[in-house]
Write a protein that holds these residues in place. Structure first.
Motif, PDB file in Angstrom:
ATOM      1  N   THR A   1      -8.574 -29.415  -2.851  1.00  0.00           N
ATOM      2  CA  THR A   1      -7.590 -30.264  -2.163  1.00  0.00           C
ATOM      3  C   THR A   1      -7.910 -31.739  -2.407  1.00  0.00           C
ATOM      4  O   THR A   1      -7.015 -32.559  -2.585  1.00  0.00           O
ATOM      5  CB  THR A   1      -7.558 -29.940  -0.661  1.00  0.00           C
TER       6      THR A   1
ATOM      7  N   GLY B   1      -5.294 -24.514   3.524  1.00  0.00           N
ATOM      8  CA  GLY B   1      -6.636 -23.936   3.488  1.00  0.00           C
ATOM      9  C   GLY B   1      -6.752 -22.576   4.118  1.00  0.00           C
ATOM     10  O   GLY B   1      -7.620 -21.790   3.764  1.00  0.00           O
TER      11      GLY B   1
ATOM     12  N   TRP C   1       0.548 -23.226   0.835  1.00  0.00           N
ATOM     13  CA  TRP C   1      -0.369 -22.208   0.307  1.00  0.00           C
ATOM     14  C   TRP C   1      -0.663 -22.485  -1.156  1.00  0.00           C
ATOM     15  O   TRP C   1       0.256 -22.666  -1.963  1.00  0.00           O
ATOM     16  CB  TRP C   1       0.215 -20.791   0.428  1.00  0.00           C
TER      17      TRP C   1
ATOM     18  N   LEU D   1       1.251 -15.709   5.044  1.00  0.00           N
ATOM     19  CA  LEU D   1      -0.037 -15.378   4.456  1.00  0.00           C
ATOM     20  C   LEU D   1      -0.926 -14.738   5.507  1.00  0.00           C
ATOM     21  O   LEU D   1      -0.963 -15.193   6.647  1.00  0.00           O
ATOM     22  CB  LEU D   1      -0.709 -16.641   3.922  1.00  0.00           C
TER      23      LEU D   1
ATOM     24  N   ASN E   1     -12.992 -17.062   4.635  1.00  0.00           N
ATOM     25  CA  ASN E   1     -12.424 -18.404   4.720  1.00  0.00           C
ATOM     26  C   ASN E   1     -12.901 -19.009   6.043  1.00  0.00           C
ATOM     27  O   ASN E   1     -12.418 -18.669   7.106  1.00  0.00           O
ATOM     28  CB  ASN E   1     -10.896 -18.298   4.674  1.00  0.00           C
TER      29      ASN E   1
HETATM   30  C1  WTA Z   1      -6.336 -19.590   1.740  1.00  0.00           C
HETATM   31  C2  WTA Z   1      -7.533 -24.256  -0.933  1.00  0.00           C
HETATM   32  C3  WTA Z   1      -2.814 -19.282   4.371  1.00  0.00           C
HETATM   33  C4  WTA Z   1      -5.949 -18.375   0.933  1.00  0.00           C
HETATM   34  C5  WTA Z   1      -6.259 -25.007  -1.330  1.00  0.00           C
HETATM   35  C6  WTA Z   1      -6.317 -18.783  -0.482  1.00  0.00           C
HETATM   36  C7  WTA Z   1      -4.184 -20.270   2.826  1.00  0.00           C
HETATM   37  C8  WTA Z   1      -7.561 -19.602  -0.252  1.00  0.00           C
HETATM   38  C9  WTA Z   1      -3.357 -21.414   2.808  1.00  0.00           C
HETATM   39  C10 WTA Z   1      -7.791 -20.620  -1.331  1.00  0.00           C
HETATM   40  C11 WTA Z   1      -2.204 -21.424   3.673  1.00  0.00           C
HETATM   41  C12 WTA Z   1      -4.994 -21.696   1.413  1.00  0.00           C
HETATM   42  N1  WTA Z   1      -1.984 -20.332   4.426  1.00  0.00           N
HETATM   43  N2  WTA Z   1      -3.908 -19.216   3.608  1.00  0.00           N
HETATM   44  N3  WTA Z   1      -1.396 -22.467   3.746  1.00  0.00           N
HETATM   45  N4  WTA Z   1      -3.893 -22.278   1.918  1.00  0.00           N
HETATM   46  N5  WTA Z   1      -5.194 -20.493   1.969  1.00  0.00           N
HETATM   47  O1  WTA Z   1      -9.484 -22.117  -3.325  1.00  0.00           O
HETATM   48  O2  WTA Z   1      -6.726 -17.277   1.356  1.00  0.00           O
HETATM   49  O3  WTA Z   1     -10.382 -23.343  -1.302  1.00  0.00           O
HETATM   50  O4  WTA Z   1      -6.571 -17.681  -1.327  1.00  0.00           O
HETATM   51  O5  WTA Z   1      -7.998 -23.554  -2.032  1.00  0.00           O
HETATM   52  O6  WTA Z   1      -7.337 -20.266   0.995  1.00  0.00           O
HETATM   53  O7  WTA Z   1      -8.876 -21.445  -0.999  1.00  0.00           O
HETATM   54  P1  WTA Z   1      -9.280 -22.636  -1.949  1.00  0.00           P
END
Ligand code: WTA
Length: 663
Positions: free
Chosen positions: A318, A394, A420, A519, A528
């Motif tokens: 992010t 996230g 997401w 999600l 997470n």
């Molecule tokens: C979760 C972060 C629900 C999801 C940008 C994904 C979310 C992982 C959302 C990726 C959301 C991210 N609603 N779940 N709005 N945004 N996730 O790689 O499980 O740190 O696969 O990226 O976070 O995490 P990453």
């Protein structure tokens, strides 16, 4: 149905959730995305992305949009050449916006700095010259381990300017984690700082770099050190170089290295289902195209008037896409804050919103839930009336937190975009568009224009409305990962084998009666925690690397504030080789404290289990597989589900008795 669904906070209230928030007529009329954006993208998907790509400056224009000849290693805009730093900075200066503020930096200690686009351009050019003088060439990898200071943005862009892929390692990771990432990427330079401010104190960073390099085996020739805290640092002559000794002196003239669209821009490590983090790598043209488009459309960015603030650290995707590349590509003015939300008081974020007149705020549900706990009187004490768009990222945002965010922070008027996406997707994929979509609390809703996503059942068929399954992206997208650094097979196995030819995201999802996407959390062994991805296997291997531990099982248990929390179950070793293990009454507590600290030094403080339970046995199937589902039931204080497949059904009773004791 994905196994993880029961632990997802997004599920609360899901069945009753019927509220929607259509955009106001005024907002809709001025929406940056434009009301017809979905139709335009659907009518000609590749043409739509080409049009977005052409909003960037290309030294050599592309003629190919998508190259699928080596799928799943797709290429975008392959015959074009461009430079990321030129697009993020110089271009705006050339267009006459050099005086616009790029960065409003707020140190945790109250220090602040303003950096205009013209100043940023000079600083990036100087740093690029300094990197070249330190021997970094196009294609060489640079590890970056920095706090949230303006030099972090400069460092990433300086790498991009010379075509040296950066590999940012979050400052909260340990020396060991840093070492393995430096090794994997074969980085030749590390950029760090003496330290940064966190929770009201200087927190050192350089010692972790020294320790990482002392472990040996790296190709690192130099360590470039930013002075932030002024704390004492150890110095290795010939290897270590102060930023202030080489960057300000370097020439502010620098010709960017024009790279092919598919030239690697960066590597970013993220947790997968095995113990070894994956080096997700992204290339230039497609990544820049999608981060800039999404930053504009999803946040309704009006670069002349908005003050944008994304609270993410640059150590995460992010921070890459929505602190560094997206906002700068769009010539935005943004706030960057160094520290923690509760330093020196719990109203710090709201004070910053008031001080800078922030109009767009992008943060994580875990932060929103923490603020909810602190109470609405705190934000009520500040003027938040400038805010006009709020974003979330996230993890799933539960409807209660969504409603609170809108009412208390957004004054009941701001659209909320629940976005997401993943490290792998590079940019936002599913989100409402402010001014276009009627928002629904708790749902990320619809794929963005140009993105095709589906919820699939076990057999790979799209589910009906009202049904759950697995989230998949069924068409390639510009910012998609191009691979796992050095491990093509793992790339193919992890993402492209569950549903052949289709990208498997690893998330459970559901379509509601309107077809909107909700999600539901991960369906694999990835947890997470506060929006940070952690691997159960990685923490298990950290635990068993301690000499007292024979076996460990880790689960992510639902947690009101952090979404999930790490809960570990360990079996201790018996026999004579066990030395120094505490004995006596509080032995278990002392063992647990030592093991938590051990995980902190092996991976980083974010990975420390919330609780560790010492057990005599772990629930296993007859084939020896640990049944994490049952452990999760225990960790979440639920009745334990079906135990008939256990080799020894008495085990669960013993573990539950143990859980009743505080650990
Ligand atoms: C979760 C972060 C629900 C999801 C940008 C994904 C979310 C992982 C959302 C990726 C959301 C991210 N609603 N779940 N709005 N945004 N996730 O790689 O499980 O740190 O696969 O990226 O976070 O995490 P990453």
């Amino acid at each position: 149905m994905p196994a993880e669904q029961s632990s997802s906070p997004a599920l609360e209230n899901l069945s009753e959730e019927t509220r929607t928030f259509p955009p106001s007529a005024e907002f809709a009329a001025a929406a940056v995305a434009g009301a017809d954006v979905y139709e335009r993208a659907a009518a000609d998907r590749l043409g739509f992305w080409a049009e977005q790509a052409r909003t960037l400056d290309w030294e050599t224009p592309f003629t190919t949009v998508l190259d699928d000849s080596a799928a799943p290693r797709y290429g975008w805009f392959t015959d074009g050449r461009l430079n990321a730093a030129h697009n993020a900075v110089d271009r705006h200066v050339a267009a006459g916006h050099g005086d616009r503020v790029a960065i409003l930096w707020e140190g945790e200690d109250g220090e602040s700095r303003r950096v205009t686009y013209a100043e940023l351009a000079q600083e990036v050019a100087r740093a690029a010259n300094a990197l070249t003088a330190l021997g970094v060439g196009t294609g060489d990898r640079v590890a970056i381990y920095l706090p949230m200071v303006p030099e972090a943005v400069v460092a990433l862009l300086a790498c991009a300017r010379i075509g040296a892929p950066h590999s940012v390692v979050f400052g909260g990771f340990s020396a060991e984690a840093l070492h393995s990432r430096i090794l994997d990427a074969e980085a030749t330079l590390v950029i760090t700082a003496d330290g940064g401010y966190r929770r009201g104190a200087a927190s050192p960073l350089k010692p972790a770099v020294d320790d990482a390099l002392a472990k040996g085996g790296t190709a690192v020739e130099h360590v470039l050190v930013v002075r932030r805290t002024g704390g004492e640092v150890e110095w290795t002559q010939g290897r270590d170089v102060w930023w202030h000794d080489v960057v300000p002196q370097a020439s502010p003239e620098h010709e960017p290295v024009w790279v092919e669209a598919e030239h690697p821009l960066f590597i970013l490590y993220t947790s997968g289902t095995t113990g070894k983090p994956k080096g997700i790598f992204h290339t230039t043209g497609g990544y820049l195209t999608q981060t800039s488009f999404t930053h504009r459309a999803v946040f309704d960015l009006q670069p002349e008037t908005d003050v944008y603030w994304c609270t993410a650290d640059i150590g995460w995707i992010t921070g890459h896409s929505y602190v560094v590349y997206g906002p700068l590509l769009n010539g935005a003015t943004q706030v960057i804050y160094e520290g923690t939300p509760d330093t020196p008081h719990r109203g710090r974020w709201w004070e910053i919103v008031q001080k800078y007149g922030v109009t767009i705020l992008y943060t994580a549900p875990t932060a929103i839930r923490t603020c909810m706990k602190w109470g609405e009187d705190l934000p009520a004490g500040f003027d938040l009336s400038t805010l006009r768009v709020l974003g979330s990222v996230g993890e799933p945002i539960n409807p209660e937190a969504w409603m609170w965010y809108r009412r208390v922070i957004g004054g009941d008027r701001t659209p909320i975009v629940d976005t997401w996406w993943q490290t792998e997707t590079g940019a936002i994929m599913i989100s409402p568009l402010p001014g276009v979509t009627a928002a629904k609390p708790g749902s990320a809703q619809v794929p963005l224009p140009g993105i095709v996503a589906e919820v699939l059942d076990d057999a790979g068929a799209p589910v009906d409305h009202g049904q759950g399954g697995y989230l998949a992206i069924t068409e390639p997208w510009p910012a998609m990962l191009r691979g796992i650094w050095g491990d093509e097979q793992r790339f193919a196995d992890t993402y492209w084998s569950r549903f052949p030819g289709t990208y498997f995201a690893g998330d459970g999802a559901k379509r509601d009666a309107d077809g909107d996407i909700w999600l539901l959390g991960r369906v694999d062994d990835v947890m997470n925690v506060s929006g940070h991805r952690l691997s159960t296997t990685e923490i298990e291997s950290a635990l068993v690397s301690h000499p007292w531990v024979a076996e460990a099982a880790v689960v992510g248990a639902a947690d009101e504030t952090t979404g999930q929390a790490v809960v570990a179950f360990v079996i201790l070793r018996g026999g004579e080789e066990v030395v120094d293990r505490p004995e006596g009454e509080d032995a278990d507590e002392r063992v647990v404290a030592t093991l938590r600290a051990h995980v902190g030094t092996t991976i980083g403080p974010i990975a420390k289990p919330r609780s560790i339970l010492v057990v005599a046995e772990l629930p296993k199937t007859r084939s020896g597989k640990i049944m994490r589902r049952l452990l999760r039931d225990v960790a979440e204080n639920r009745d334990v589900g079906d135990v008939t497949t256990l080799a020894d059904s008495g085990v669960m009773g013993l573990i539950q008795q143990g859980m009743a004791k505080p650990s």
